[in-house]
Structures are given as C-alpha cells and as structure tokens.
Design an enzyme around this catalytic site. Structure first.
Site, PDB file in Angstrom:
ATOM      1  N   TYR A  52     -15.676  16.560 -15.559  1.00  0.00           N
ATOM      2  CA  TYR A  52     -15.972  14.957 -15.642  1.00  0.00           C
ATOM      3  C   TYR A  52     -17.284  15.059 -14.606  1.00  0.00           C
ATOM      4  O   TYR A  52     -17.175  15.355 -13.430  1.00  0.00           O
ATOM      5  CB  TYR A  52     -14.902  14.380 -15.388  1.00  0.00           C
ATOM      6  CG  TYR A  52     -15.193  12.779 -15.325  1.00  0.00           C
ATOM      7  CD1 TYR A  52     -15.783  12.011 -16.329  1.00  0.00           C
ATOM      8  CD2 TYR A  52     -15.315  12.143 -13.862  1.00  0.00           C
ATOM      9  CE1 TYR A  52     -15.959  10.791 -16.059  1.00  0.00           C
ATOM     10  CE2 TYR A  52     -15.521  10.881 -13.964  1.00  0.00           C
ATOM     11  CZ  TYR A  52     -15.910  10.121 -15.103  1.00  0.00           C
ATOM     12  OH  TYR A  52     -16.387   8.937 -14.725  1.00  0.00           O
TER      13      TYR A  52
ATOM     14  N   ARG B 165       0.728  -1.312  -0.066  1.00  0.00           N
ATOM     15  CA  ARG B 165       0.047   0.013  -0.089  1.00  0.00           C
ATOM     16  C   ARG B 165       0.804   1.154   0.119  1.00  0.00           C
ATOM     17  O   ARG B 165       0.500   2.294  -0.873  1.00  0.00           O
ATOM     18  CB  ARG B 165      -1.075  -0.020   1.293  1.00  0.00           C
ATOM     19  CG  ARG B 165      -1.588   1.020   1.450  1.00  0.00           C
ATOM     20  CD  ARG B 165      -2.872   1.500   2.199  1.00  0.00           C
ATOM     21  NE  ARG B 165      -2.876   0.290   3.354  1.00  0.00           N
ATOM     22  CZ  ARG B 165      -2.382   0.732   4.460  1.00  0.00           C
ATOM     23  NH1 ARG B 165      -1.453   1.950   4.487  1.00  0.00           N
ATOM     24  NH2 ARG B 165      -2.357  -0.174   5.414  1.00  0.00           N
TER      25      ARG B 165
ATOM     26  N   LYS C  92      -7.568   6.376 -19.167  1.00  0.00           N
ATOM     27  CA  LYS C  92      -7.884   6.863 -20.707  1.00  0.00           C
ATOM     28  C   LYS C  92      -6.792   6.842 -21.768  1.00  0.00           C
ATOM     29  O   LYS C  92      -6.195   5.852 -21.780  1.00  0.00           O
ATOM     30  CB  LYS C  92      -8.350   8.303 -20.421  1.00  0.00           C
ATOM     31  CG  LYS C  92      -9.471   8.441 -19.320  1.00  0.00           C
ATOM     32  CD  LYS C  92     -10.674   7.790 -19.819  1.00  0.00           C
ATOM     33  CE  LYS C  92     -11.750   7.740 -18.462  1.00  0.00           C
ATOM     34  NZ  LYS C  92     -12.010   8.917 -17.958  1.00  0.00           N
TER      35      LYS C  92
ATOM     36  N   ASP D 291      -6.844  18.727 -14.040  1.00  0.00           N
ATOM     37  CA  ASP D 291      -7.075  17.450 -14.589  1.00  0.00           C
ATOM     38  C   ASP D 291      -6.562  17.453 -16.093  1.00  0.00           C
ATOM     39  O   ASP D 291      -7.200  17.831 -17.056  1.00  0.00           O
ATOM     40  CB  ASP D 291      -8.725  17.077 -14.596  1.00  0.00           C
ATOM     41  CG  ASP D 291      -9.158  15.623 -14.835  1.00  0.00           C
ATOM     42  OD1 ASP D 291      -8.051  15.088 -15.840  1.00  0.00           O
ATOM     43  OD2 ASP D 291      -9.738  15.084 -14.534  1.00  0.00           O
TER      44      ASP D 291
END
Ligand SMILES: *Cc1c(COP(=O)(O)O)cnc(C)c1O
Length: 375
Positions: free
Chosen positions: A98, A46, A195, A170
C-alpha cells in the site's frame, strides 16, 4: 463455532443493563471510579472503551489471535506496530505494498534510524540473503495492493521462527474470511478496517491482532502511549459491518470472478491481476493458503486511461476499496502517488495500471459499464 457464526456473535453480548442486542456506543471520555484506587473495568477511553473492546474481541476471534486492538486508521495501526522497533533495527518488506505504508517505511521511519529493504518476497533464498544481524521484522501484504501478488505465508512464518524475526501480515485485501495468516505462523495481523471489515465506505479505521501475551501487552502499551486508538462510534460502525462480512465477501468475489474473466478475454486489455485466475503466477500459493480470492481486480489497459475513466458511470473514480459501491482508481496518480516513480516502476506499477474494487451491484451492470470505458 464456524466463521459466519463468529462474525455475528463474537465480541457481542446483549447489554446487561437494557438487553439491547446492538452493543451500545459508549460515547464517553472517562469512567467514574468505584472508590479510591478502585477503577472499574474501564477508566479512560484512550486506554480502553467498552464499544472498542467489543470490536477488539470480535477481531481477535475472527483472526484466531489472542487479542485484538482497534486504531483510528490502518496507517495508525501500522505506525503503532512499527513502534515495536528501536533505533538501528532493520525491516524486510514486500516491494508492492500500500502506498501509504511504503511512504511510512521509505520516507518517515528512516529518519528515526530504522532501515528498510524492499523485496519481492517470492523466493526463500533471496529473503534469507537479505537478513542482517539487525533484522527484526518482515512485513508482508498478501494479496498485495495494487498488483495482487501473493506471498507464501507458511514460508515467511518459518523464516521468522528460524531467524527469530517478528512477522507481520497486512490482511486487508483477503480479510479473515478468505485468509488467516496466524494459521501459517505469522505473529501479527494488521488491517485497514476502512475497507472490507467495515465494508460500507463510511469509516476510517485500523486493527492489529496479536498471538502472544507479550505482543498484546506491547501493542496495547504503544496504542495507549501513542494515542492511536479508534473512537467509540467508529468502533461501533466496524462492529456493525463485521456482521455481514461473509455474505458481502461471497458477493464481492462472485462479481470479481466474472469481471476478471471478462477483462481476461478482452482484446484491449493487456494483463489481468486476480488471484482467482489460473494464469496468476501465485495460483498454487493461493490454493494452498486462501479459501477465496477477494474482490479486487487490477489490469493494464492498452488504450488511453483518461478516456476510459471518463466514460464509466457506475465505477466511481475514487481511492479506497472494499465497500458496496464499485470503485475504479489509477494507482500511479492516486493510491500509489506517494511512492517514488522509480519504486513504482520497480514494483511493476505502470501508468496503464487500473485497480477495480468490485462492489455489490449486479455484475451485468458492472460489465456493461466497463465495456463503455474500454470500447
Ligand atoms: C487502505 C490500506 C491501508 C491504510 O489504511 P487507512 O485506513 O487508509 O489508514 C493499509 N494497507 C492496505 C492494504 C490498504 O489497502
């Protein structure tokens, strides 16, 4: 090194143990300590993992930041970034962002006492007037999803510095191949690596790239504390995708320009939104800050949306974007269904709005397929 060389080499070195040229997938949860109180470089996946680190190093180099962090999704990168804030803080965000980001900002974070103002970020005075004593962050998406609006990042960076407000961009749509927000004074870059960065529609992932030691420490503290990290195999897939980023972006863009021009001249199409068209309202900003226009084209269809969508064979009806396969989607009922109808209309997302993710097929086939739908 130039950009295309970096996409191939950044973050990677042959495996010191075997010489493997592909970074191994370290599919492990934990790492054995050398001795009492003596962990190796990694101790728990992690916190950090070698496959993820290779991706993170590559992303930092490509965006021109100091460090990169890989997350389990774009939304997990965005949620983690917003945890830099505290109760009572205020955020200014673009209004056509978004849908999932909008939902987080409008419906989830206000429950924790974070305030949001949604604005068109096209006018300096309007932005400055929206700044309050508790404004801590400006959130920009450029080109935006789904309308491809562009924001002047140099202006946002300057406002951020002057008013001591953190600025975040972004950069999912443009990718660092076409736009490097950090060059314009932006503090943090976020991505949905789902993406273009991965580019093959086979992973969900996200990233944050930082510009200072303090921001890097804070983002890593939050990633580890919230547990929003990317998995080793997913990291490997994105790292693999990155190698072909420049080649893919060039091809996406070449096809997208041809599609945008075809739609622009079509009598059954109303408005075409593509940053590479001179008719785009932000064309001057595009020329100033981007080295290309990307592969997303949106437009308002004059005729019936359902008939259009059903007539096409190549453009698959699906959410997401940035992969080899061309996709079509209806923003109001799909990617932006999570936005309230009033917020959608205010942002200019009508029921006639279609978003295309232009893939890597032969563009003549794509145009023929669109023609079937539209005619
Ligand atoms: C898809 C997308 C996101 C969310 O990313 P996920 O990987 O789906 O969580 C955020 N921002 C933009 C611009 C996107 O297109």
């Amino acid at each position: 090194m130039r950009f295309s060389t970096k996409t191939v080499h950044a973050g990677r070195k042959p495996d010191p143990y075997t010489g493997a040229i592909s970074t191994p997938i370290y599919q492990t949860s934990t790492f054995v300590f050398d001795d009492y109180n003596e962990p190796k470089e990694h101790d728990y996946s992690r916190t950090s993992n070698p496959t993820r680190s290779a991706l993170e190093d590559a992303l930092a180099v490509l965006e021109g930041g100091n460090e990169g962090f890989a997350f389990s999704s774009g939304m997990s990168a965005i949620s983690t970034t917003l945890h830099l804030l505290s109760l009572g803080d205020h955020v200014i965000a673009s209004d056509d962002i978004y849908g999932g980001t909008h939902r987080l900002f409008a419906e989830i974070l206000p429950r924790f006492g974070i305030e949001f103002t949604f604005l068109k970020l096209d006018d300096e005075e309007t932005i400055i007037n929206a700044i309050k004593p508790n404004t801590k962050l400006i959130w920009v998406e450029t080109p935006s999803n789904p309308l491809l609006n562009v924001t002047d990042l140099e202006m946002i960076g300057r406002i951020g510095k002057e008013y001591d407000i953190l600025t975040v961009a972004d950069n999912t749509f443009a990718t660092p191949y076409f736009l490097k927000p950090i060059d314009f004074g932006i503090d943090l870059v976020v991505h949905s690596t789902t993406k273009y960065l991965n580019g093959h529609s086979d992973v969900i992932g996200g990233a944050v790239i930082t510009t200072t030691k303090k921001l890097a420490e804070d983002i890593h503290f939050l990633l580890n504390g919230l547990g929003t990290n990317a998995a080793p195999f997913d990291s490997w897939l994105v790292l693999r995708g990155l190698k072909s980023l420049p080649a893919r972006m060039e091809h996406h863009q070449k096809n997208a320009i041809a599609v945008a021009e075809y739609l622009y001249d079509h009598p059954k199409v109303d408005d075409v939104f593509y940053p590479g068209l001179e008719s785009h309202p932000g064309y001057d900003i595009v020329k100033k800050q981007m080295t290309g226009y990307g592969g997303i084209v949106s437009f308002n269809l004059k005729s019936d949306v359902k008939t259009f969508l059903n007539k096409m064979d190549l453009f698959f009806l699906a959410e997401s974007l940035g992969g080899a396969d061309s996709l079509v989607e209806h923003a109001a009922t799909m990617s932006h269904a999570s936005m309230a109808p009033e917020a959608r209309l205010k942002a200019g997302i009508t029921n006639q709005l279609i978003r295309l993710s232009i893939g890597l097929e032969d563009v003549d086939d794509l145009i023929e397929d669109l023609g079937k739908g539209i005619d």
